[in-house]
Design a protein around this motif. Structure first.
Motif, mmCIF file in Angstrom:
data_model
loop_
_atom_site.group_PDB
_atom_site.id
_atom_site.type_symbol
_atom_site.label_atom_id
_atom_site.label_comp_id
_atom_site.label_asym_id
_atom_site.label_seq_id
_atom_site.Cartn_x
_atom_site.Cartn_y
_atom_site.Cartn_z
ATOM 1 N N ASP A 243 0.831 -1.204 0.000
ATOM 2 C CA ASP A 243 0.000 0.000 0.000
ATOM 3 C C ASP A 243 0.868 1.258 0.000
ATOM 4 O O ASP A 243 1.981 1.275 0.535
ATOM 5 C CB ASP A 243 -0.910 0.038 1.238
ATOM 6 C CG ASP A 243 -2.178 -0.777 1.049
ATOM 7 O OD1 ASP A 243 -2.405 -1.283 -0.064
ATOM 8 O OD2 ASP A 243 -2.941 -0.904 2.036
ATOM 9 N N ASN A 244 0.319 2.319 -0.598
ATOM 10 C CA ASN A 244 0.967 3.627 -0.617
ATOM 11 C C ASN A 244 0.274 4.526 0.398
ATOM 12 O O ASN A 244 -0.904 4.850 0.251
ATOM 13 C CB ASN A 244 0.855 4.246 -2.018
ATOM 14 C CG ASN A 244 1.486 3.381 -3.093
ATOM 15 O OD1 ASN A 244 2.704 3.326 -3.223
ATOM 16 N ND2 ASN A 244 0.650 2.688 -3.860
ATOM 17 N N THR B 225 4.788 1.555 1.194
ATOM 18 C CA THR B 225 5.447 2.682 0.539
ATOM 19 C C THR B 225 4.912 3.967 1.142
ATOM 20 O O THR B 225 3.708 4.231 1.097
ATOM 21 C CB THR B 225 5.191 2.660 -0.983
ATOM 22 O OG1 THR B 225 5.581 1.390 -1.511
ATOM 23 C CG2 THR B 225 5.996 3.749 -1.674
ATOM 24 N N GLN C 151 9.417 6.860 0.633
ATOM 25 C CA GLN C 151 9.662 6.943 -0.814
ATOM 26 C C GLN C 151 9.892 8.387 -1.261
ATOM 27 O O GLN C 151 10.813 8.672 -2.015
ATOM 28 C CB GLN C 151 8.463 6.368 -1.574
ATOM 29 C CG GLN C 151 8.587 6.375 -3.090
ATOM 30 C CD GLN C 151 9.355 5.189 -3.615
ATOM 31 O OE1 GLN C 151 9.519 4.204 -2.912
ATOM 32 N NE2 GLN C 151 9.835 5.284 -4.847
ATOM 33 N N TYR D 290 3.940 9.188 -9.920
ATOM 34 C CA TYR D 290 3.189 7.998 -9.498
ATOM 35 C C TYR D 290 1.696 8.111 -9.835
ATOM 36 O O TYR D 290 0.846 7.757 -9.011
ATOM 37 C CB TYR D 290 3.352 7.803 -7.988
ATOM 38 C CG TYR D 290 4.781 7.847 -7.510
ATOM 39 C CD1 TYR D 290 5.598 6.708 -7.579
ATOM 40 C CD2 TYR D 290 5.332 9.019 -6.998
ATOM 41 C CE1 TYR D 290 6.915 6.755 -7.138
ATOM 42 C CE2 TYR D 290 6.649 9.072 -6.560
ATOM 43 C CZ TYR D 290 7.441 7.936 -6.641
ATOM 44 O OH TYR D 290 8.748 7.975 -6.209
ATOM 45 N N ARG E 58 -0.800 5.004 -9.277
ATOM 46 C CA ARG E 58 -0.942 4.342 -7.980
ATOM 47 C C ARG E 58 -2.192 4.803 -7.232
ATOM 48 O O ARG E 58 -2.746 5.868 -7.504
ATOM 49 C CB ARG E 58 0.285 4.603 -7.112
ATOM 50 C CG ARG E 58 1.581 4.039 -7.678
ATOM 51 C CD ARG E 58 2.676 4.048 -6.630
ATOM 52 N NE ARG E 58 3.970 3.662 -7.171
ATOM 53 C CZ ARG E 58 5.074 3.522 -6.449
ATOM 54 N NH1 ARG E 58 5.034 3.747 -5.136
ATOM 55 N NH2 ARG E 58 6.213 3.176 -7.006
ATOM 56 N N PHE F 277 -3.661 5.641 -3.314
ATOM 57 C CA PHE F 277 -3.078 6.113 -2.060
ATOM 58 C C PHE F 277 -4.095 6.127 -0.927
ATOM 59 O O PHE F 277 -5.297 6.308 -1.146
ATOM 60 C CB PHE F 277 -2.520 7.535 -2.246
ATOM 61 C CG PHE F 277 -1.358 7.607 -3.183
ATOM 62 C CD1 PHE F 277 -0.060 7.556 -2.697
ATOM 63 C CD2 PHE F 277 -1.563 7.709 -4.554
ATOM 64 C CE1 PHE F 277 1.016 7.620 -3.565
ATOM 65 C CE2 PHE F 277 -0.482 7.767 -5.425
ATOM 66 C CZ PHE F 277 0.809 7.716 -4.929
#
Length: 220
Positions: free
Chosen positions: A46-47, A73, A93, A110, A113, A115
């Motif tokens: 997971d971000n 991340t 990151q 990104y 992705r 979040f």
């Protein structure tokens, strides 16, 4: 003697930076932080976005550090937030000084992705607005509340240190600015004073220590 007010209780080492310079200090916490119980499934890969140390602490109030899946991340705002995360063995990151700057990095590097943004109830709109405008998947999870700790001061100060827009709001609820110089941790905090006829000094880096450095430089 020059005297300054800190709208945040300082650590012993931070206080000594001021007192050892011959500057008088009064301190109090202008805002009160309360953690919120919340539910959000955290999965490996997971971000996660954190924009303050408070959001990290509130997040960890809800999860056991040893039970969190890895890797995660991490994207964050502020050197002190990064420092706290790395002390907890998280790999950061990306880091930026402001939410807008972090959002711009995410949009640029990104965009594909998804979040999860752990934030306070009174969080700034900049970061989520930029990500939403660019169709980046974002789940916002409120993890703490901020309330004002209002206090009336009878004495005058030469300078006041502010560390958040909420701190400015809290102080001005029962006090007026006269001839004080206001020392702010960043541009967002300083913007809360834009309609006030007062002198503002903004820290060159977003840290309590650098706010103190600006105070000492200004009066010495």
């Amino acid at each position: 003697m020059i005297s300054v007010l800190s709208t945040k209780n300082l650590s012993t080492s931070q206080k000594n930076l001021i007192l050892n310079s011959g500057i008088g200090l009064v301190e109090y916490d202008a805002i009160k932080i309360d953690f919120i119980d919340f539910k959000s499934e955290i999965n490996s890969g997971d971000n996660l976005i954190f924009t303050s140390k408070n959001s990290v602490k509130a997040f960890l109030n809800n999860y056991k550090l040893t039970e969190l899946p890895r890797p995660l991340t991490i994207f964050c705002v502020g050197a002190k937030t990064k420092e706290l995360l790395e002390s907890l063995k998280f790999e950061v990151q990306e880091v930026a000084d402001y939410g807008k700057d972090l959002a711009d990095i995410i949009v640029s590097k990104y965009p594909e992705r998804a979040f999860k943004f752990f934030c306070g109830v009174s969080r700034s709109d900049e970061l989520p607005s930029i990500l939403n405008e660019n169709n980046i998947s974002l789940e916002e999870i409120e993890v703490y509340t901020t309330s004002l700790n209002k206090k009336k001061f009878q004495q005058d100060f030469d300078g006041i240190m502010f560390f958040s827009p909420s701190g400015v709001e809290s102080y001005l609820n029962l006090n007026e600015l006269k001839t004080e110089t206001c020392f702010c941790i960043g541009k967002t905090t300083a913007s809360a004073l834009k309609d006030k006829n007062t002198s503002v000094v903004i820290a060159t880096t977003q840290s309590i220590e650098n706010v103190i450095v600006q105070v000492v430089k200004h009066y010495k």
